[in-house]
Motif scaffolding. Structure first.
Motif, PDB file in Angstrom:
ATOM      1  N   ASP A   1      -3.964   1.661  -6.797  1.00 12.91           N
ATOM      2  CA  ASP A   1      -4.308   1.643  -5.377  1.00 12.91           C
ATOM      3  C   ASP A   1      -5.325   0.540  -5.090  1.00 12.91           C
ATOM      4  O   ASP A   1      -5.214  -0.157  -4.072  1.00 12.91           O
ATOM      5  N   ASN A   2      -6.303   0.361  -5.961  1.00 12.41           N
ATOM      6  CA  ASN A   2      -7.283  -0.720  -5.773  1.00 12.41           C
ATOM      7  C   ASN A   2      -6.605  -2.089  -5.802  1.00 12.41           C
ATOM      8  O   ASN A   2      -6.943  -2.967  -5.010  1.00 12.41           O
ATOM      9  N   ALA A   3      -5.642  -2.275  -6.701  1.00 11.05           N
ATOM     10  CA  ALA A   3      -4.915  -3.542  -6.776  1.00 11.05           C
ATOM     11  C   ALA A   3      -4.111  -3.775  -5.503  1.00 11.05           C
ATOM     12  O   ALA A   3      -4.059  -4.905  -4.973  1.00 11.05           O
ATOM     13  N   ARG A   4      -3.499  -2.722  -4.976  1.00  8.18           N
ATOM     14  CA  ARG A   4      -2.735  -2.824  -3.729  1.00  8.18           C
ATOM     15  C   ARG A   4      -3.660  -3.210  -2.571  1.00  8.18           C
ATOM     16  O   ARG A   4      -3.355  -4.111  -1.785  1.00  8.18           O
ATOM     17  N   LEU A   5      -4.812  -2.541  -2.485  1.00  8.42           N
ATOM     18  CA  LEU A   5      -5.769  -2.848  -1.422  1.00  8.42           C
ATOM     19  C   LEU A   5      -6.310  -4.269  -1.547  1.00  8.42           C
ATOM     20  O   LEU A   5      -6.452  -4.982  -0.545  1.00  8.42           O
ATOM     21  N   TYR A   6      -6.614  -4.704  -2.764  1.00  7.48           N
ATOM     22  CA  TYR A   6      -7.123  -6.053  -2.984  1.00  7.48           C
ATOM     23  C   TYR A   6      -6.090  -7.079  -2.528  1.00  7.48           C
ATOM     24  O   TYR A   6      -6.434  -8.058  -1.845  1.00  7.48           O
ATOM     25  N   ALA A   7      -4.829  -6.873  -2.892  1.00  2.67           N
ATOM     26  CA  ALA A   7      -3.770  -7.813  -2.508  1.00  2.67           C
ATOM     27  C   ALA A   7      -3.639  -7.877  -0.985  1.00  2.67           C
ATOM     28  O   ALA A   7      -3.482  -8.966  -0.413  1.00  2.67           O
ATOM     29  N   ALA A   8      -3.709  -6.734  -0.317  1.00  6.05           N
ATOM     30  CA  ALA A   8      -3.614  -6.711   1.141  1.00  6.05           C
ATOM     31  C   ALA A   8      -4.782  -7.454   1.781  1.00  6.05           C
ATOM     32  O   ALA A   8      -4.599  -8.237   2.731  1.00  6.05           O
TER      33      ALA A   8
ATOM     34  N   ARG B   1      -0.384  11.029  -1.273  1.00  5.02           N
ATOM     35  CA  ARG B   1       0.719  10.091  -1.502  1.00  5.02           C
ATOM     36  C   ARG B   1       0.924   9.895  -3.003  1.00  5.02           C
ATOM     37  O   ARG B   1       0.059   9.403  -3.704  1.00  5.02           O
ATOM     38  N   VAL B   2       2.079  10.305  -3.490  1.00  5.36           N
ATOM     39  CA  VAL B   2       2.416  10.132  -4.909  1.00  5.36           C
ATOM     40  C   VAL B   2       3.329   8.920  -5.021  1.00  5.36           C
ATOM     41  O   VAL B   2       4.312   8.801  -4.303  1.00  5.36           O
ATOM     42  N   PHE B   3       2.999   7.986  -5.941  1.00  4.01           N
ATOM     43  CA  PHE B   3       3.806   6.780  -6.083  1.00  4.01           C
ATOM     44  C   PHE B   3       4.302   6.554  -7.504  1.00  4.01           C
ATOM     45  O   PHE B   3       4.822   5.498  -7.819  1.00  4.01           O
TER      46      PHE B   3
ATOM     47  N   MET C   1       3.809  15.434 -18.113  1.00  4.67           N
ATOM     48  CA  MET C   1       3.925  14.503 -17.021  1.00  4.67           C
ATOM     49  C   MET C   1       2.761  14.743 -16.067  1.00  4.67           C
ATOM     50  O   MET C   1       2.401  15.869 -15.761  1.00  4.67           O
ATOM     51  N   ALA C   2       2.179  13.643 -15.591  1.00 10.67           N
ATOM     52  CA  ALA C   2       1.076  13.719 -14.632  1.00 10.67           C
ATOM     53  C   ALA C   2       1.409  12.824 -13.449  1.00 10.67           C
ATOM     54  O   ALA C   2       1.863  11.689 -13.631  1.00 10.67           O
ATOM     55  N   PRO C   3       1.217  13.307 -12.237  1.00  5.24           N
ATOM     56  CA  PRO C   3       1.527  12.481 -11.062  1.00  5.24           C
ATOM     57  C   PRO C   3       0.521  11.343 -10.903  1.00  5.24           C
ATOM     58  O   PRO C   3      -0.646  11.469 -11.254  1.00  5.24           O
ATOM     59  N   LEU C   4       1.018  10.221 -10.394  1.00  2.49           N
ATOM     60  CA  LEU C   4       0.164   9.086 -10.049  1.00  2.49           C
ATOM     61  C   LEU C   4       0.154   9.003  -8.536  1.00  2.49           C
ATOM     62  O   LEU C   4       1.194   8.778  -7.913  1.00  2.49           O
ATOM     63  N   GLY C   5      -0.999   9.229  -7.935  1.00  5.70           N
ATOM     64  CA  GLY C   5      -1.068   9.179  -6.491  1.00  5.70           C
ATOM     65  C   GLY C   5      -2.496   9.210  -6.012  1.00  5.70           C
ATOM     66  O   GLY C   5      -3.424   9.436  -6.782  1.00  5.70           O
ATOM     67  N   LYS C   6      -2.640   8.949  -4.723  1.00  6.98           N
ATOM     68  CA  LYS C   6      -3.957   8.964  -4.099  1.00  6.98           C
ATOM     69  C   LYS C   6      -3.832   9.750  -2.819  1.00  6.98           C
ATOM     70  O   LYS C   6      -2.883   9.576  -2.073  1.00  6.98           O
ATOM     71  N   ASP C   7      -4.795  10.616  -2.592  1.00  2.00           N
ATOM     72  CA  ASP C   7      -4.760  11.533  -1.465  1.00  2.00           C
ATOM     73  C   ASP C   7      -3.482  12.372  -1.578  1.00  2.00           C
ATOM     74  O   ASP C   7      -3.272  12.984  -2.601  1.00  2.00           O
TER      75      ASP C   7
ATOM     76  N   ALA D   1      -5.030  10.004 -12.941  1.00  3.63           N
ATOM     77  CA  ALA D   1      -5.907   9.772 -11.786  1.00  3.63           C
ATOM     78  C   ALA D   1      -6.554   8.394 -11.869  1.00  3.63           C
ATOM     79  O   ALA D   1      -6.669   7.679 -10.860  1.00  3.63           O
ATOM     80  N   GLN D   2      -6.964   7.997 -13.064  1.00  2.04           N
ATOM     81  CA  GLN D   2      -7.585   6.685 -13.240  1.00  2.04           C
ATOM     82  C   GLN D   2      -6.579   5.565 -13.024  1.00  2.04           C
ATOM     83  O   GLN D   2      -6.886   4.546 -12.397  1.00  2.04           O
ATOM     84  N   LEU D   3      -5.360   5.749 -13.525  1.00  2.22           N
ATOM     85  CA  LEU D   3      -4.307   4.753 -13.311  1.00  2.22           C
ATOM     86  C   LEU D   3      -3.965   4.642 -11.832  1.00  2.22           C
ATOM     87  O   LEU D   3      -3.781   3.541 -11.307  1.00  2.22           O
ATOM     88  N   ALA D   4      -3.888   5.778 -11.159  1.00  2.00           N
ATOM     89  CA  ALA D   4      -3.579   5.772  -9.725  1.00  2.00           C
ATOM     90  C   ALA D   4      -4.652   5.025  -8.946  1.00  2.00           C
ATOM     91  O   ALA D   4      -4.338   4.251  -8.030  1.00  2.00           O
ATOM     92  N   ALA D   5      -5.907   5.237  -9.293  1.00  2.00           N
ATOM     93  CA  ALA D   5      -7.001   4.533  -8.617  1.00  2.00           C
ATOM     94  C   ALA D   5      -6.898   3.033  -8.862  1.00  2.00           C
ATOM     95  O   ALA D   5      -7.093   2.232  -7.928  1.00  2.00           O
ATOM     96  N   ALA D   6      -6.573   2.630 -10.083  1.00  2.00           N
ATOM     97  CA  ALA D   6      -6.449   1.208 -10.403  1.00  2.00           C
ATOM     98  C   ALA D   6      -5.286   0.578  -9.635  1.00  2.00           C
ATOM     99  O   ALA D   6      -5.421  -0.526  -9.088  1.00  2.00           O
TER     100      ALA D   6
END
Length: 71
Positions: free
Chosen positions: A45-52, A9-11, A1-7, A38-43
């Motif tokens: 997060d980028n999608a979340r930022l783009y939507a915002a 914040r794990v989501f 198992m690998a965490p998905l998160g940025k900074d 890490a790559q999935l988390a970045a993708a």
């Protein structure tokens, strides 16, 4: 198992399992899973930022239209 998160914040979590026959994963497998996580988390997060940003741009465009119509 690998965490998905940025900074800090794990989501989510990336879980890799083999259904046919259980086996022990190597340290290299774990490293690859962490890199993929890490790559999935970045993708994500980028999608979340783009939507915002897209929502904000739409709001600003609407305000611009209202202002132009009022003039």
């Amino acid at each position: 198992m690998a965490p998905l998160g940025k900074d800090s914040r794990v989501f989510g979590a990336l879980v890799i399992a083999e259904a046919d026959r259980p086996r022990r994963f190597t340290p290299e497998d774990a490293a690859a899973a962490e890199l993929l996580g890490a790559q999935l988390a970045a993708a994500v997060d980028n999608a979340r930022l783009y939507a915002a940003h897209r929502r904000r741009a739409d709001e600003l465009a609407l305000l611009n239209d209202i202002t132009r119509a009022a003039l």
